[in-house]
Design a protein around this motif. Structure first.
Motif, mmCIF file in Angstrom:
data_model
loop_
_atom_site.group_PDB
_atom_site.id
_atom_site.type_symbol
_atom_site.label_atom_id
_atom_site.label_comp_id
_atom_site.label_asym_id
_atom_site.label_seq_id
_atom_site.Cartn_x
_atom_site.Cartn_y
_atom_site.Cartn_z
ATOM 1 N N ILE A 159 45.558 -59.593 34.288
ATOM 2 C CA ILE A 159 44.127 -59.735 34.024
ATOM 3 C C ILE A 159 43.326 -58.643 34.711
ATOM 4 N N VAL A 160 43.709 -58.293 35.921
ATOM 5 C CA VAL A 160 42.937 -57.338 36.720
ATOM 6 C C VAL A 160 43.122 -55.901 36.237
ATOM 7 N N MET A 161 44.302 -55.568 35.725
ATOM 8 C CA MET A 161 44.620 -54.178 35.396
ATOM 9 C C MET A 161 43.610 -53.527 34.456
ATOM 10 N N PRO A 162 43.257 -54.151 33.316
ATOM 11 C CA PRO A 162 42.273 -53.496 32.444
ATOM 12 C C PRO A 162 40.901 -53.372 33.075
ATOM 13 N N VAL A 163 40.530 -54.305 33.936
ATOM 14 C CA VAL A 163 39.247 -54.208 34.634
ATOM 15 C C VAL A 163 39.255 -53.006 35.570
ATOM 16 N N ALA A 164 40.346 -52.820 36.281
ATOM 17 C CA ALA A 164 40.460 -51.678 37.189
ATOM 18 C C ALA A 164 40.408 -50.363 36.416
ATOM 19 N N GLU A 165 41.078 -50.299 35.269
ATOM 20 C CA GLU A 165 41.053 -49.084 34.448
ATOM 21 C C GLU A 165 39.633 -48.789 33.957
ATOM 22 N N GLN A 166 38.913 -49.822 33.541
ATOM 23 C CA GLN A 166 37.528 -49.633 33.107
ATOM 24 C C GLN A 166 36.665 -49.128 34.257
ATOM 25 N N CYS A 167 36.935 -49.622 35.451
ATOM 26 C CA CYS A 167 36.203 -49.160 36.626
ATOM 27 C C CYS A 167 36.442 -47.671 36.863
ATOM 28 N N ARG A 183 34.596 -33.776 41.942
ATOM 29 C CA ARG A 183 34.458 -33.486 40.510
ATOM 30 C C ARG A 183 35.252 -34.491 39.669
ATOM 31 N N GLN A 184 36.447 -34.792 40.122
ATOM 32 C CA GLN A 184 37.307 -35.751 39.428
ATOM 33 C C GLN A 184 37.915 -36.702 40.454
ATOM 34 N N ILE A 185 38.306 -37.890 40.008
ATOM 35 C CA ILE A 185 38.898 -38.877 40.901
ATOM 36 C C ILE A 185 40.133 -38.318 41.584
ATOM 37 N N ARG A 186 40.885 -37.488 40.875
ATOM 38 C CA ARG A 186 42.113 -36.922 41.451
ATOM 39 C C ARG A 186 41.833 -35.975 42.616
ATOM 40 N N LEU A 374 54.701 -41.533 43.075
ATOM 41 C CA LEU A 374 55.073 -42.749 42.358
ATOM 42 C C LEU A 374 56.548 -43.055 42.543
ATOM 43 N N ASP A 375 56.866 -44.345 42.633
ATOM 44 C CA ASP A 375 58.266 -44.764 42.637
ATOM 45 C C ASP A 375 58.840 -44.670 41.221
ATOM 46 N N PRO A 376 60.020 -44.092 41.044
ATOM 47 C CA PRO A 376 60.716 -44.243 39.763
ATOM 48 C C PRO A 376 61.032 -45.722 39.533
ATOM 49 N N LYS A 377 61.038 -46.144 38.269
ATOM 50 C CA LYS A 377 61.285 -47.555 37.960
ATOM 51 C C LYS A 377 62.626 -48.017 38.509
ATOM 52 N N ALA A 378 63.656 -47.187 38.381
ATOM 53 C CA ALA A 378 64.985 -47.575 38.864
ATOM 54 C C ALA A 378 64.977 -47.782 40.372
ATOM 55 N N SER A 379 64.259 -46.924 41.090
ATOM 56 C CA SER A 379 64.172 -47.056 42.544
ATOM 57 C C SER A 379 63.445 -48.337 42.932
ATOM 58 N N PHE A 380 62.354 -48.627 42.234
ATOM 59 C CA PHE A 380 61.614 -49.864 42.505
ATOM 60 C C PHE A 380 62.498 -51.083 42.248
ATOM 61 N N ASP A 381 63.221 -51.075 41.119
ATOM 62 C CA ASP A 381 64.071 -52.227 40.788
ATOM 63 C C ASP A 381 65.165 -52.431 41.829
ATOM 64 N N ALA A 382 65.687 -51.336 42.375
ATOM 65 C CA ALA A 382 66.736 -51.449 43.395
ATOM 66 C C ALA A 382 66.179 -52.091 44.661
ATOM 67 N N ASN A 401 51.052 -51.172 38.317
ATOM 68 C CA ASN A 401 50.630 -50.305 39.418
ATOM 69 C C ASN A 401 49.482 -49.414 38.956
ATOM 70 N N ILE A 402 48.297 -49.580 39.534
ATOM 71 C CA ILE A 402 47.121 -48.819 39.131
ATOM 72 C C ILE A 402 47.319 -47.325 39.352
ATOM 73 N N CYS A 403 48.220 -46.959 40.251
ATOM 74 C CA CYS A 403 48.451 -45.539 40.542
ATOM 75 C C CYS A 403 49.082 -44.796 39.372
ATOM 76 N N ARG A 404 49.548 -45.509 38.354
ATOM 77 C CA ARG A 404 50.082 -44.862 37.166
ATOM 78 C C ARG A 404 48.977 -44.408 36.213
ATOM 79 N N SER A 405 47.739 -44.702 36.536
ATOM 80 C CA SER A 405 46.609 -44.281 35.698
ATOM 81 C C SER A 405 46.526 -42.757 35.621
ATOM 82 N N SER A 406 46.100 -42.259 34.483
ATOM 83 C CA SER A 406 45.953 -40.813 34.296
ATOM 84 C C SER A 406 44.815 -40.230 35.118
ATOM 85 N N HIS A 407 43.989 -41.073 35.723
ATOM 86 C CA HIS A 407 42.894 -40.569 36.565
ATOM 87 C C HIS A 407 43.410 -39.977 37.873
ATOM 88 N N PHE A 408 44.649 -40.303 38.224
ATOM 89 C CA PHE A 408 45.187 -39.861 39.506
ATOM 90 C C PHE A 408 46.184 -38.718 39.334
#
Length: 501
Positions: A159-167, A183-186, A374-382, A401-408
């Motif tokens: 529920i929170v993820m799309p709200v955070a992206e809109q923010c 100039r940019q969030i990044r 960012l953590d690779p998915k395989a690393s996170f799963d391990a 993970n909000i850090c996967r947003s293209s804004h960063f």
């Protein structure tokens, strides 16, 4: 340094001792600020201890982007050393460091410290009262709304993820319209903050300085020292190393904090144990309970639903304070018997820290996501397979993970480099987030590092306590050979961790 919701640590200060500063009718001799970049402003605060305070706006301009930082300086008087002590706050996202509310706390703290130099506070880029500042009210609103529903961490994240992206979309638009603070969030990250400190302190008239840095602020102070030769000495309280901060790190640290707590409880013969805790978690998952706490900002009652995930989050929040940590087992035991009074207070602390208006969630996302890879998915799963019963609470963290947003732009923090300056490295033995392992791993990078592992102490409790009062002034004022010769003796007067803790 936080999970999905903010945890703002309140540090209790010990009783006031005799004042070391006395009022002088002579005006203090202060460095001259650069008038093209600095404008004096009203502090809106008067010292109870007759300390002299100057407040400023410091303008930083970069290729069409402008940020105006709020600064406050407690002046030490005509005999002060020329190198101030500069406080670097935690978070990232802790704002309001130069407001009257914060100045009152530092006023009392300074009355007990023989620093012999100016003390400088700054609100960094993007953090009010510095301007421009922006925060995501929609995120706070949806977080409050979700407390009225019995949801898992996974359901909340969905529920929170799309709200955070809109923010983030709205913030990026605001950055363009405002012409800053970046100039940019990044572009908002620890390297930017380290450079901002360097420029702002020069604009305020200083040529050399020292840092008192807490939690996330330790990362900025260490980075600043690797980049700028003006840094003379650093005091770290609960250090956040450069190689920490990934999603997997947070998951492991959470699980280890609970495991360590229950080990300590077993050794101490606590009134509650780990199995009873998990039984209570199962009960609250199927039959959540309404609780009512006081909102400290509004003095109104806030009613919300306590389920298993929120109980766990409240307990983890209590780990940040050694005082609250000592009350957890009794509070849980009484709650299981139907007495809610002790747990009620822990839940109230949790609620007010989560919704502390001084914490800027947008800046937190930006800096953490831009700093850390960012953590690779395989690393996170391990790593997920290593956290036992906590797996159901974390299994969607990578997906949401909000850090996967293209804004960063992830992974912008430079590599750590060895420091030659004196560094006091203090950590609490019970710290649940910037752990003693973090502090120990930092020592090979510190050629003149002095490690203080404090027993029965949690997160960011060094600088406000007896040990900090004893060591901070001495560390700043002693010659380097005196630091080496006297460190063991000075440290022995603090409460230390047992060898092998």
């Amino acid at each position: 340094m936080r999970r999905a919701l903010a945890v703002v640590v309140s540090v209790g200060l010990v009783a006031v001792l005799a004042l070391w500063l006395s009022y002088s009718a002579d005006p203090p001799q202060s460095p001259e600020p650069e008038l093209n970049f600095v404008a004096k402003r009203a502090c809106e605060f008067s010292s109870q201890y007759r300390l002299h305070i100057d407040c400023y706006w410091v303008s930083l301009k970069d290729d069409g982007v402008e940020a105006t930082l709020s600064a406050a300086i407690f002046r030490a008087g005509p005999d002060a050393a020329s190198d101030p002590l500069v406080y670097v706050a935690g978070g990232p996202g802790e704002s309001g460091n130069t407001t009257a509310e914060s100045l009152e706390i530092w006023d009392e703290w300074l009355s007990r410290q023989a620093l012999g130099r100016d003390f400088v506070l700054l609100d960094l880029r993007g953090l009010a009262p510095s301007v421009p500042a922006w925060d995501c009210q929609e995120y706070s609103d949806i977080s409050r709304d979700l407390l009225q529903r019995n949801l898992t961490f996974a359901q909340e994240a969905e529920i929170v993820m799309p709200v955070a992206e809109q923010c983030l979309d709205a913030w990026q638009q605001a950055l363009t319209e405002q012409g800053g603070p970046v100039r940019q969030i990044r572009d908002l990250h620890s390297r930017r903050y380290a450079d901002d400190l360097h420029r702002a302190l020069h604009h305020l008239g200083y040529q050399q300085w020292n840092y008192l840095a807490v939690s996330y602020g330790t990362r900025v102070a260490l980075l600043s020292a690797t980049l700028h030769q003006e840094v003379r000495r650093i005091i770290l309280d609960s250090p956040y190393p450069f190689d920490a901060g990934s999603l997997s790190d947070g998951m492991i640290i959470w699980a280890e904090a609970f495991a360590e707590y229950w080990r300590d409880c077993t050794a101490a013969g606590c009134a509650f144990d780990e199995e009873k805790f998990w039984q209570l978690m199962v009960e609250l998952r199927t039959e959540p309970r309404w609780v009512e706490v006081e909102d400290w900002r509004t003095n109104r009652k806030a009613r919300w639903l306590l389920n298993d995930g929120r109980l766990a989050a409240a307990i983890y929040t209590a780990f940040y304070s050694s005082v609250l940590r000592s009350e957890i087992a009794d509070a849980l035991a009484e709650f299981a018997r139907g007495d809610h009074a002790k747990l009620q207070y822990l839940l109230e602390v949790f609620y007010n820290q989560v919704f502390d208006s001084r914490f800027n969630s947008s800046v937190y996302w930006a800096v953490e996501c831009n700093d850390n890879p960012l953590d690779p998915k395989a690393s996170f799963d391990a790593v997920l397979q290593q956290v036992g019963r906590w797996q159901p609470y974390f299994f969607v963290d990578w997906e949401y993970n909000i850090c996967r947003s293209s804004h960063f732009h992830n992974g912008q923090l430079p590599a750590m480099r060895k420091l030659q300056i004196p560094v006091l490295n203090a950590v609490g033995s019970q710290d649940p987030i910037t752990t003693k392992k973090h502090a120990q791993a930092l020592m090979p990078w510190l050629a003149q590092g002095y490690l203080a592992e404090l027993a029965d102490t949690s997160h960011a409790e060094f600088f406000g306590g007896d040990c900090g009062q004893r060591l901070i002034g001495w560390f700043l004022n002693a010659a380097e050979d005196e630091l080496r010769a006297q460190w063991s003796e000075q440290l022995s007067q603090c409460r230390l961790s047992k060898q092998g803790d």
